[in-house]
Structures are given as structure tokens and as C-alpha cells.
Design an enzyme around this catalytic site. Sequence first.
Site, mmCIF file in Angstrom:
data_model
loop_
_atom_site.group_PDB
_atom_site.id
_atom_site.type_symbol
_atom_site.label_atom_id
_atom_site.label_comp_id
_atom_site.label_asym_id
_atom_site.label_seq_id
_atom_site.Cartn_x
_atom_site.Cartn_y
_atom_site.Cartn_z
ATOM 1 N N CYS A 115 -38.526 -8.306 -29.846
ATOM 2 C CA CYS A 115 -38.120 -7.760 -28.421
ATOM 3 C C CYS A 115 -39.361 -7.555 -27.472
ATOM 4 O O CYS A 115 -39.298 -7.710 -26.374
ATOM 5 C CB CYS A 115 -36.888 -6.800 -28.409
ATOM 6 S SG CYS A 115 -35.521 -7.192 -29.058
ATOM 7 N N HIS A 252 -37.526 -4.460 -20.921
ATOM 8 C CA HIS A 252 -36.761 -5.236 -21.805
ATOM 9 C C HIS A 252 -35.205 -4.933 -21.622
ATOM 10 O O HIS A 252 -34.882 -3.727 -21.460
ATOM 11 C CB HIS A 252 -37.218 -4.984 -23.094
ATOM 12 C CG HIS A 252 -36.262 -5.357 -24.091
ATOM 13 N ND1 HIS A 252 -35.843 -6.826 -24.116
ATOM 14 C CD2 HIS A 252 -35.770 -4.868 -25.339
ATOM 15 C CE1 HIS A 252 -35.192 -6.856 -25.248
ATOM 16 N NE2 HIS A 252 -35.062 -5.804 -25.855
ATOM 17 N N ASN A 282 -28.950 -9.145 -24.476
ATOM 18 C CA ASN A 282 -30.284 -9.044 -24.964
ATOM 19 C C ASN A 282 -30.891 -10.140 -25.423
ATOM 20 O O ASN A 282 -30.442 -10.685 -26.499
ATOM 21 C CB ASN A 282 -30.128 -7.745 -26.068
ATOM 22 C CG ASN A 282 -31.561 -7.608 -26.605
ATOM 23 O OD1 ASN A 282 -32.569 -8.165 -26.387
ATOM 24 N ND2 ASN A 282 -31.787 -6.488 -27.377
HETATM 25 O O1 UT7 Z 1 -33.590 -5.102 -28.232
HETATM 26 C C1 UT7 Z 1 -34.245 -4.290 -29.346
HETATM 27 C C2 UT7 Z 1 -33.866 -2.875 -29.210
HETATM 28 N N1 UT7 Z 1 -32.416 -2.765 -29.215
HETATM 29 C C3 UT7 Z 1 -31.892 -1.848 -28.537
HETATM 30 O O2 UT7 Z 1 -32.736 -1.229 -27.668
HETATM 31 C C4 UT7 Z 1 -30.661 -1.259 -28.754
HETATM 32 C C5 UT7 Z 1 -30.458 0.360 -28.997
HETATM 33 N N2 UT7 Z 1 -28.896 0.855 -29.095
HETATM 34 C C6 UT7 Z 1 -27.962 0.471 -28.263
HETATM 35 O O3 UT7 Z 1 -28.269 0.032 -27.295
HETATM 36 C C7 UT7 Z 1 -26.758 1.167 -28.734
HETATM 37 O O4 UT7 Z 1 -27.151 2.021 -29.543
HETATM 38 C C8 UT7 Z 1 -25.679 0.501 -29.092
HETATM 39 C C9 UT7 Z 1 -25.300 -0.503 -27.542
HETATM 40 C C10 UT7 Z 1 -26.101 -0.674 -30.221
HETATM 41 C C11 UT7 Z 1 -24.545 1.071 -29.373
HETATM 42 O O5 UT7 Z 1 -23.983 2.085 -28.874
HETATM 43 P P1 UT7 Z 1 -23.854 3.809 -29.062
HETATM 44 O O6 UT7 Z 1 -23.453 4.103 -27.647
HETATM 45 O O7 UT7 Z 1 -25.171 3.962 -29.556
HETATM 46 O O8 UT7 Z 1 -22.811 3.591 -30.171
HETATM 47 P P2 UT7 Z 1 -22.794 4.030 -31.595
HETATM 48 O O9 UT7 Z 1 -23.703 2.945 -32.309
HETATM 49 O O10 UT7 Z 1 -23.149 5.353 -31.755
HETATM 50 O O11 UT7 Z 1 -21.150 3.929 -32.049
HETATM 51 C C12 UT7 Z 1 -20.214 4.549 -31.405
HETATM 52 C C13 UT7 Z 1 -18.823 4.069 -31.795
HETATM 53 C C14 UT7 Z 1 -18.875 3.850 -33.496
HETATM 54 O O12 UT7 Z 1 -17.706 4.236 -33.741
HETATM 55 P P3 UT7 Z 1 -17.394 5.574 -34.372
HETATM 56 O O13 UT7 Z 1 -18.323 5.683 -35.576
HETATM 57 O O14 UT7 Z 1 -17.755 6.616 -33.286
HETATM 58 O O15 UT7 Z 1 -15.815 5.433 -34.712
HETATM 59 C C15 UT7 Z 1 -18.997 2.177 -33.277
HETATM 60 O O16 UT7 Z 1 -18.497 1.896 -34.541
HETATM 61 O O17 UT7 Z 1 -18.764 2.750 -31.183
HETATM 62 C C16 UT7 Z 1 -18.355 1.842 -32.227
HETATM 63 N N3 UT7 Z 1 -18.851 0.598 -31.884
HETATM 64 C C17 UT7 Z 1 -18.165 -0.520 -31.262
HETATM 65 N N4 UT7 Z 1 -16.825 -0.196 -30.635
HETATM 66 C C18 UT7 Z 1 -16.199 -1.267 -29.747
HETATM 67 C C19 UT7 Z 1 -19.940 -0.033 -32.205
HETATM 68 N N5 UT7 Z 1 -20.045 -1.499 -31.801
HETATM 69 C C20 UT7 Z 1 -18.742 -1.493 -30.926
HETATM 70 C C21 UT7 Z 1 -18.231 -2.602 -30.252
HETATM 71 N N6 UT7 Z 1 -16.888 -2.451 -29.593
HETATM 72 N N7 UT7 Z 1 -18.937 -3.667 -30.073
#
Ligand code: UT7
Length: 325
Positions: A115, A252, A282
Site C-alpha cells: 500500500c 492512502h 482500499n
Molecule cells: O492498506 C493497508 C493498511 N490497512 C489498513 O490501514 C487497515 C487498518 N485497519 C482497519 O481499517 C480496521 O481495523 C478494520 C476496518 C480492518 C476493522 O475495523 P475495527 O473497528 O478495527 O474492527 P475489529 O477488527 O476490531 O473488529 C470488530 C468486530 C469484530 O467482532 P467481535 O470480535 O467484536 O465480535 C469483527 O469480527 O467487527 C467484526 N467484523 C465485522 N463485522 C461485520 C470484522 N469485519 C466485519 C465485517 N462486518 N466486514
Amino acid sequence: MTIYRAVPVCCGHYLPERVVENAEFEATLDTSDEWISSRTGIKRRHYAAEGEKTSDLAIAAAKAALANGGMDGSEIDAVILATATPDQTFPSTAVRVQTAIGMKGGFAFDIQAVCAGFVFAVAQADALIRSGQVRTVMVIGAETFSRILDFTDRGTCVLFGDGAGALVLRAQEGTGGSEDRGILAANLNSDGRYTDILYVDGGPSSTGTAGVVHMAGREVFKHAVVKLAQAGEAALDAAGLDKGDVDWMVPHQANLRIMTQTAAKFGIPMEKVVVTVQDHGNTSAASIPLALSCAASEGRFSPGDVLLIEAIGGGLAWGAAVIRW
Ligand code: UT7
């Protein structure tokens, strides 16, 4: 001694025709448009058609840039293409662009910093131009991430999209001061201790397959907010500028919440941040040149504006560059 600056001349982009709305994922995954848009800012993304390759996207973006600048491909001395999704293991995807745009000589190569690839590519183009080795460089970010997604993993597959953007940089004499137009400074970093928080589980010398994306999203998020601010500050410092001099932030496009938090650290209002994540998702190395090209085509940048570009991705690899438009 003559000082050469790598000055932006023109840019262009290409997005594949197929648009995938968030709601499409609701049919196969335990997810929702509400979760995806509120956690990431993403509403839709584009996917390449069957048989449409990264080189096809890159060539279309390069030709669009040339058309926008009224230029001919024979004026380009080098193509630097950032991608993590090349057509083939080798040759580079860049050489396909070289031929397709009608370059008569020069050279072309790919850069792999995922990225952060476009920021790394811009820094290499700047170095080649400053050293007087080349005059005009086509810098491209192009990806078909839809080919390396696990469509059963809701934590990754909803995030990424396909696309390409291209920026032409040309040598122009400068003074060496921060009032010059062009790439004023770049700051590049990587740290291989974090390979396991964002990676693809395949490759020619390991599995012999292309693999799919794995990400510990929350971990990457935490690194992003800290490291992007550090890289941006270092690049501004190297350019002899400070936060108040930034007219536009072109980050980004991974997550709107990362962009908002980073902009707040720089004291930049969101109207001055180019945001395209809602429409592109992304697109890895393509995200910054896509955002640059969209904003430029809307006439948002004026000559002399200071742009801060910054990105982080697998590696971890991250960086920032300061461009006077
Ligand atoms: O380009 C390369 C660099 N990449 C990035 O910069 C990405 C950085 N990370 C992020 O953008 C975020 O961490 C994400 C968008 C990937 C995830 O968001 P988050 O607020 O950090 O969520 P999380 O991973 O902490 O997950 C929270 C909850 C979890 O459920 P539990 O464990 O709390 O029950 C996940 O399983 O959200 C759940 N979850 C979803 N729920 C519905 C994860 N993906 C999804 C989804 N739909 N698509």
C-alpha cells in the site's frame, strides 16, 4: 550546480467497469452496509473483469495521464510501477506499460511496497530526476486486489478494490528551496518485525501459489495512526515546511477513521483531505494516484499548493512525500 526538481505535469486514472456495492456482501457474509461504511467509510469498490489484468489497468491510467497532459509516450524516459498484484512473477508489469505507451527506449520496473508502493515509487522517480539520469518519469500505482482476496473472510474481503492511477513527473530547474515546485522531500520506512500482521500467504518461492490477504486489522490500525503522523512530520521537516504549510493531504485510502485521525494530528480540516475511499475502497498502491487524479480532474489543486501524501501497508512499509503542485 543545477538543481532538478521532479515537477508534476499531468495525471490520469482508470477504474474497472464493475462496481460492487457493500450490500452485495450481505448475501454471502455476516456483514452489513452499515458496518462497512461506519467502520471504514467504504461504500463501493471496483473489480476488474475476468481476464482484465493489472497491466491493462496501468496502461489505461498511463494513457489517460498522457492524454490529459497532451503528451506522447515517446516523451517518457522511465516507468516506475508500484504493485503487489503483478500480471506475472516476471517480467515486471511496468515493461508492458512501456511498450503499450510507445516508449522508444528508456527503462521500466516494478516496485513492491504494497500500500505504500506509490510513495516509494515517487521517491525513486524524484531521485532519478534529481541525479540527472532521466528527465520524465511515469509513476503508476496499479492493483487487482480482488484476485488475492479470501471471499469468506469478512475482515479483509470487504475492504479492497481494483484500480490504477498515474502521475507524470518532469525535471525542472529549481533553487533547492521549499518554494520550488515538485517533489520537495520524501520519508520512507519499513520494519520487517511486523510481517505477520498484514501479508499474503503465498508466493513463488514458498507455496508456488498467489495466496490471499491476511490482516490483523486492529493492530495495523494502531500502527497506521502513529507511523503516518511521524512520516508526514519527517517529510515536512526535510522539505523545510511545517504542518501549517500543507494545502492538501492526499492519504492512502484504507479507512476514513485513519484519515480523520491523521488529519487531526496535522490540524488539517477534512475539506482539505482528498477522500475517495467511499467509491474505491482500499486499492493499495493505486489509492493515492487515484485520489490525486480524481482531485486534479475536479480542479481542486492550484499550482503552488503543498500536497502531503502518506501511506502504510504490508511490511510494514510506510512513508510520506511533500509535493509542491
Ligand atoms: O492498506 C493497508 C493498511 N490497512 C489498513 O490501514 C487497515 C487498518 N485497519 C482497519 O481499517 C480496521 O481495523 C478494520 C476496518 C480492518 C476493522 O475495523 P475495527 O473497528 O478495527 O474492527 P475489529 O477488527 O476490531 O473488529 C470488530 C468486530 C469484530 O467482532 P467481535 O470480535 O467484536 O465480535 C469483527 O469480527 O467487527 C467484526 N467484523 C465485522 N463485522 C461485520 C470484522 N469485519 C466485519 C465485517 N462486518 N466486514
